[in-house]
Motif scaffolding. Sequence first.
Motif, PDB file in Angstrom:
ATOM      1  N   LEU A  41      -1.170  -9.466  -0.687  1.00 30.77           N
ATOM      2  CA  LEU A  41      -2.352  -9.398  -1.546  1.00 30.77           C
ATOM      3  C   LEU A  41      -2.299 -10.521  -2.580  1.00 30.77           C
ATOM      4  N   ASP A  42      -3.415 -11.170  -2.822  1.00 29.42           N
ATOM      5  CA  ASP A  42      -3.533 -12.154  -3.900  1.00 29.42           C
ATOM      6  C   ASP A  42      -4.032 -11.401  -5.125  1.00 29.42           C
ATOM      7  N   VAL A  43      -3.132 -11.186  -6.093  1.00 30.01           N
ATOM      8  CA  VAL A  43      -3.442 -10.331  -7.237  1.00 30.01           C
ATOM      9  C   VAL A  43      -3.209 -11.065  -8.554  1.00 30.01           C
ATOM     10  N   VAL A  44      -3.635 -10.427  -9.630  1.00 29.77           N
ATOM     11  CA  VAL A  44      -3.460 -10.933 -10.982  1.00 29.77           C
ATOM     12  C   VAL A  44      -2.715  -9.876 -11.780  1.00 29.77           C
ATOM     13  N   CYS A  45      -1.676 -10.294 -12.492  1.00 29.56           N
ATOM     14  CA  CYS A  45      -0.884  -9.366 -13.305  1.00 29.56           C
ATOM     15  C   CYS A  45      -1.766  -8.783 -14.415  1.00 29.56           C
ATOM     16  N   ASP A  46      -1.685  -7.477 -14.590  1.00 31.74           N
ATOM     17  CA  ASP A  46      -2.491  -6.802 -15.606  1.00 31.74           C
ATOM     18  C   ASP A  46      -2.004  -7.065 -17.027  1.00 31.74           C
ATOM     19  N   ARG A  47      -0.774  -7.569 -17.192  1.00 32.89           N
ATOM     20  CA  ARG A  47      -0.266  -7.842 -18.536  1.00 32.89           C
ATOM     21  C   ARG A  47      -0.388  -9.300 -18.944  1.00 32.89           C
ATOM     22  N   CYS A  48      -0.034 -10.231 -18.045  1.00 33.21           N
ATOM     23  CA  CYS A  48      -0.004 -11.651 -18.431  1.00 33.21           C
ATOM     24  C   CYS A  48      -1.063 -12.492 -17.725  1.00 33.21           C
ATOM     25  N   THR A  49      -1.847 -11.915 -16.854  1.00 29.56           N
ATOM     26  CA  THR A  49      -2.932 -12.547 -16.092  1.00 29.56           C
ATOM     27  C   THR A  49      -2.448 -13.646 -15.143  1.00 29.56           C
ATOM     28  N   LYS A  50      -1.166 -13.655 -14.817  1.00 29.72           N
ATOM     29  CA  LYS A  50      -0.629 -14.633 -13.861  1.00 29.72           C
ATOM     30  C   LYS A  50      -1.020 -14.222 -12.447  1.00 29.72           C
ATOM     31  N   GLU A  51      -1.461 -15.197 -11.645  1.00 33.68           N
ATOM     32  CA  GLU A  51      -1.793 -14.927 -10.252  1.00 33.68           C
ATOM     33  C   GLU A  51      -0.514 -15.001  -9.420  1.00 33.68           C
ATOM     34  N   PHE A  52      -0.367 -14.073  -8.480  1.00 31.77           N
ATOM     35  CA  PHE A  52       0.801 -14.078  -7.604  1.00 31.77           C
ATOM     36  C   PHE A  52       0.482 -13.322  -6.325  1.00 31.77           C
ATOM     37  N   THR A  53       1.360 -13.463  -5.349  1.00 35.36           N
ATOM     38  CA  THR A  53       1.192 -12.775  -4.078  1.00 35.36           C
ATOM     39  C   THR A  53       2.086 -11.542  -4.077  1.00 35.36           C
ATOM     40  N   LEU A  54       1.479 -10.400  -3.784  1.00 35.76           N
ATOM     41  CA  LEU A  54       2.196  -9.130  -3.740  1.00 35.76           C
ATOM     42  C   LEU A  54       2.279  -8.672  -2.296  1.00 35.76           C
ATOM     43  N   VAL A  55       3.497  -8.454  -1.808  1.00 36.11           N
ATOM     44  CA  VAL A  55       3.689  -7.948  -0.450  1.00 36.11           C
ATOM     45  C   VAL A  55       3.659  -6.429  -0.513  1.00 36.11           C
ATOM     46  N   VAL A  56       2.712  -5.845   0.209  1.00 38.34           N
ATOM     47  CA  VAL A  56       2.564  -4.390   0.220  1.00 38.34           C
ATOM     48  C   VAL A  56       2.991  -3.878   1.590  1.00 38.34           C
ATOM     49  N   ARG A  57       3.883  -2.910   1.584  1.00 35.83           N
ATOM     50  CA  ARG A  57       4.353  -2.257   2.806  1.00 35.83           C
ATOM     51  C   ARG A  57       4.245  -0.761   2.560  1.00 35.83           C
ATOM     52  N   GLU A  58       3.312  -0.129   3.244  1.00 32.86           N
ATOM     53  CA  GLU A  58       3.007   1.279   2.996  1.00 32.86           C
ATOM     54  C   GLU A  58       3.312   2.122   4.237  1.00 32.86           C
ATOM     55  N   PRO A  59       4.422   2.884   4.207  1.00 34.53           N
ATOM     56  CA  PRO A  59       4.698   3.796   5.323  1.00 34.53           C
ATOM     57  C   PRO A  59       3.884   5.079   5.175  1.00 34.53           C
ATOM     58  N   TYR A  60       3.588   5.706   6.295  1.00 42.90           N
ATOM     59  CA  TYR A  60       2.807   6.945   6.281  1.00 42.90           C
ATOM     60  C   TYR A  60       3.208   7.784   7.484  1.00 42.90           C
ATOM     61  N   GLN A  61       3.371   9.064   7.249  1.00 43.52           N
ATOM     62  CA  GLN A  61       3.739   9.976   8.326  1.00 43.52           C
ATOM     63  C   GLN A  61       2.897  11.239   8.211  1.00 43.52           C
ATOM     64  N   VAL A  62       2.386  11.703   9.362  1.00 43.05           N
ATOM     65  CA  VAL A  62       1.525  12.877   9.377  1.00 43.05           C
ATOM     66  C   VAL A  62       1.670  13.570  10.734  1.00 43.05           C
ATOM     67  N   TYR A  63       1.390  14.837  10.748  1.00 41.19           N
ATOM     68  CA  TYR A  63       1.395  15.601  11.996  1.00 41.19           C
ATOM     69  C   TYR A  63      -0.050  15.792  12.452  1.00 41.19           C
ATOM     70  N   LEU A  64      -0.264  15.747  13.755  1.00 35.70           N
ATOM     71  CA  LEU A  64      -1.588  15.905  14.331  1.00 35.70           C
ATOM     72  C   LEU A  64      -1.657  17.251  15.032  1.00 35.70           C
TER      73      LEU A  64
END
Length: 143
Positions: A41-64
């Motif tokens: 994600l191309d994001v902006v820090c909420d405290r210092c307004t610096k732009e940076f790239t954030l790597v997001v890895r979201e695991p998810y598990q569910v039963y069907l």
Amino acid sequence: MDLQDVEHNGYYPIVDPVVVEGVVRNSADVLELSMTMTSDLDVVCDRCTKEFTLVVREPYQVYLAEEVQNEDAENIVVLQDGCVDLEEMARTVFILNLDSKILCSEDCKGLCHQCGADLNLSGCTCKKVTDPRMAALAKLLDK
């Protein structure tokens, strides 16, 4: 999965496709879906307004399941006619798990509220402003 149209904190940070990998296991007639969603994600820090790239890895598990016996059961998705929309599920999970406050680092000091200097790079030279309601108490500290 293309989520470039998703707004988050006034920005559209998801410029690269979200990669979704998953597997469904059938164990004793119980279907278990495990998936992981990853994106930069191309994001902006909420405290210092610096732009940076954030790597997001979201695991998810569910039963069907075709039906649920216990209404209080968690992590169970009820199938509609034996099917589930995995793209919609992955989209919802990814968006809901985005952090509401994005920081470039946990110890980000942010910006000076008076002069706007980035406190991560150097301290500012602003004189501390004393609240006029506390002026009498501040004089006691000077002594």
